[in-house]
Motif scaffolding. Sequence first.
Motif, PDB file in Angstrom:
ATOM      1  N   ARG A   1      46.370  10.181  74.951  1.00 16.68           N
ATOM      2  CA  ARG A   1      46.886   8.907  75.475  1.00 16.68           C
ATOM      3  C   ARG A   1      46.907   8.992  76.991  1.00 16.68           C
ATOM      4  O   ARG A   1      47.495   9.920  77.549  1.00 16.68           O
ATOM      5  CB  ARG A   1      48.301   8.627  74.946  1.00 16.68           C
ATOM      6  CG  ARG A   1      48.313   8.411  73.453  1.00 16.68           C
ATOM      7  CD  ARG A   1      49.697   8.055  72.954  1.00 16.68           C
ATOM      8  NE  ARG A   1      49.689   7.962  71.504  1.00 16.68           N
ATOM      9  CZ  ARG A   1      50.741   7.658  70.762  1.00 16.68           C
ATOM     10  NH1 ARG A   1      51.904   7.421  71.351  1.00 16.68           N
ATOM     11  NH2 ARG A   1      50.652   7.598  69.451  1.00 16.68           N
TER      12      ARG A   1
ATOM     13  N   GLU B   1      48.629   8.187  79.434  1.00 14.96           N
ATOM     14  CA  GLU B   1      49.976   7.719  79.788  1.00 14.96           C
ATOM     15  C   GLU B   1      50.004   7.254  81.235  1.00 14.96           C
ATOM     16  O   GLU B   1      49.403   7.886  82.108  1.00 14.96           O
ATOM     17  CB  GLU B   1      50.996   8.862  79.626  1.00 14.96           C
ATOM     18  CG  GLU B   1      51.181   9.344  78.194  1.00 14.96           C
ATOM     19  CD  GLU B   1      52.125   8.459  77.388  1.00 14.96           C
ATOM     20  OE1 GLU B   1      52.764   7.575  77.968  1.00 14.96           O
ATOM     21  OE2 GLU B   1      52.191   8.675  76.156  1.00 14.96           O
TER      22      GLU B   1
ATOM     23  N   MET C   1      56.262  17.107  77.145  1.00 14.22           N
ATOM     24  CA  MET C   1      57.065  16.044  76.522  1.00 14.22           C
ATOM     25  C   MET C   1      56.331  14.710  76.583  1.00 14.22           C
ATOM     26  O   MET C   1      56.373  13.923  75.649  1.00 14.22           O
ATOM     27  CB  MET C   1      58.378  15.925  77.297  1.00 14.22           C
ATOM     28  CG  MET C   1      59.449  15.223  76.579  1.00 14.22           C
ATOM     29  SD  MET C   1      60.506  16.381  75.775  1.00 14.22           S
ATOM     30  CE  MET C   1      61.716  16.683  77.038  1.00 14.22           C
TER      31      MET C   1
ATOM     32  N   PHE D   1      48.292  15.854  73.216  1.00 10.38           N
ATOM     33  CA  PHE D   1      49.411  16.525  72.551  1.00 10.38           C
ATOM     34  C   PHE D   1      49.144  16.647  71.061  1.00 10.38           C
ATOM     35  O   PHE D   1      48.240  16.006  70.532  1.00 10.38           O
ATOM     36  CB  PHE D   1      50.732  15.779  72.813  1.00 10.38           C
ATOM     37  CG  PHE D   1      50.728  14.334  72.364  1.00 10.38           C
ATOM     38  CD1 PHE D   1      50.240  13.331  73.187  1.00 10.38           C
ATOM     39  CD2 PHE D   1      51.217  13.975  71.116  1.00 10.38           C
ATOM     40  CE1 PHE D   1      50.239  11.998  72.783  1.00 10.38           C
ATOM     41  CE2 PHE D   1      51.229  12.640  70.696  1.00 10.38           C
ATOM     42  CZ  PHE D   1      50.728  11.654  71.541  1.00 10.38           C
TER      43      PHE D   1
ATOM     44  N   GLU E   1      62.626  10.890  71.828  1.00 11.71           N
ATOM     45  CA  GLU E   1      62.042  10.480  70.548  1.00 11.71           C
ATOM     46  C   GLU E   1      61.075  11.563  70.078  1.00 11.71           C
ATOM     47  O   GLU E   1      60.089  11.835  70.736  1.00 11.71           O
ATOM     48  CB  GLU E   1      61.285   9.162  70.732  1.00 11.71           C
ATOM     49  CG  GLU E   1      60.602   8.710  69.468  1.00 11.71           C
ATOM     50  CD  GLU E   1      59.421   7.777  69.727  1.00 11.71           C
ATOM     51  OE1 GLU E   1      59.508   6.912  70.599  1.00 11.71           O
ATOM     52  OE2 GLU E   1      58.416   7.934  69.018  1.00 11.71           O
TER      53      GLU E   1
ATOM     54  N   GLY F   1      60.202  11.636  66.526  1.00  9.69           N
ATOM     55  CA  GLY F   1      59.474  11.103  65.375  1.00  9.69           C
ATOM     56  C   GLY F   1      59.674   9.618  65.253  1.00  9.69           C
ATOM     57  O   GLY F   1      60.679   9.056  65.727  1.00  9.69           O
TER      58      GLY F   1
END
Length: 576
Positions: free
Chosen positions: A148, A150, A158, A163, A413, A415
Amino acid sequence: MSDIIENFMFFSKLLIPTLRESPSDADIVSAKLMVRSGMIRKLASGLYEFLPLGLKVLRKVENIIRCEMNAVGGQEIALPLIFPKDLWIETGRWSIYGRELFRLKDRKNAEFCLAPTSEEAIMDLIRKDVKSYKQLPIMLYQFGTKFRDEIRPRFGIMRSREFLMKDAYSFHTDEADMEKYYQIMFEAYTNICVKCGFKFCIVESSSGQMGGSLSHEFMILADNGETEIVSCECGYSATGEKAECLQIENCKQELHAVEEIFTPSLATVKDVAKFLNLSPEKFVKTLIYIANGNPVAVLTRGDHEINETKLQTLLSANEIKLADEQTVASVTGAPIGFAGPLGLKNVYIVADLSVTGVLNAVSGANKKDYHVKNINYKRDYDADVVADIRKVAYGDICPRCRERKLKFLKGIEVGHIFKLSTRYSKPMNAVYLDSSGKENFIVMGCYGLGVTRIVAATIEQSHDDNGIIWPDNIAPFEVIIVPLNYADEKTKEVTEKVYKELSSRGLDVLIDDRDERPGIKFKDADLIGVPYRITIAERNLADGNVEFKARKDSRDSVELLKPEKAISKILKIFNI
Ligand code: ATP
Ligand code: MG
């Protein structure tokens, strides 16, 4: 070579490049400790290498998750990491996913993306290979790298750009069966959090671009958490984004006549409130948005903020954004800062629930440098729709018990589980034949868990000034043997005996055979967070003793024990 063959885990041979200092770009305690303890190294923004220690931890977390997924009937698979664009066009996510999606072309100019999540790919597999109700329900899962782009990669692994995620997908004949399985996965995720030793909470949340109705997030409580959580003793909890807000009624009071007031160059609620010596709660704030290309006037109380996710859902819009200066001027007849609901025409008006309770309110006058006071809902202005569209705020009452004030917490977060229903099967035409031979859409649930993020979150919750404190079942090594002088024959003999006895019972044991000062060895053992340490010193061996210490206990709480006693103590701790 012989050491590798003998399979002794020697500190001197393993790549554990510990550091005294934190790297300057590590922005959170877990990232600092992971780099300092030689678990990871940064390759580029949001891209990390896992070194032996880091990978051992990751694999242990993976195994805890794998056990739980197998226990609820999951079948492990492996999907590609590169997906063809066509599948993403089918579901509309090629455009919805936006710039977080890494896109690429092959030599023939065909377009692809790197997997950020795998609903399309798995749905394609299912539509080709599952045809009958007899093949349902089925749950498939994988441990797969996700990519991703980001907007702000940070906090080490994190929020990285690559990931490891465990993603699971379940397929059902109907909603009821999916709901039932969702609950089973909910419990499996709860078990995983318990096994990882987390202090956690489970919250209702928004589904975002994934689609579907209800979703739950598993939140690790930590001051460094990026997500705002609200909770109440009655059991209600939700992300700040999802939290419902109740209508706030003001005390009854006499309604006054509308008055125009000159507010030169005062364009914010804060400035006008100060000028009029009124609290922002007495204001009706009006913002002009563009939703699906059309302007919308959105009203909230002056001290409240608009929750754009709620607003977007209410308007069923693909995209919403604040209108530019020109649009604001054409809708309100005034520059930005002077909009208000009074006399606003030819625009759809959305009011937050709490706006209607503000009596004798102040708002913009839709005229440059003017506001109006004493405006009242229904008497002076109206709205096309009144709904909950604001962010939860300090002091708000719990929407479930309607009694207590909500508590605000921070969480990481780890999950997120979703009831996707037919969000993917409909556009991808994934159908099965029921017992009467009729075609129905397959009903789907999906369940993501950030494996790399769990590792970082564990450290956030479990560390001290000296380093990481691993829970026993996640630690890269369960025991570290620290011979103070490995060159000494007796020391070597006892070290190897303890090593062999513990490792032959399945424990991961590390020997710090380095020719370093004891202080450095102890510091490193604490930094990498091995739960149990056995120190072998010549002076103690003279009495036949070794030192035993648990990482979580204070520095001076060491026990002198015979080697056999130290071994049996550790075996007992691990229930072996
Ligand atoms: P966030 O809100 O933190 O961006 P998300 O809602 O995008 O997360 P999901 O799409 O639900 O996340 O992904 C499932 C899990 O993958 C998350 O719960 C999280 O543990 C993990 N995850 C998501 N993005 C990242 C990332 N950039 N780096 C590491 N782990 C991530
Ligand atoms: Mg995200």
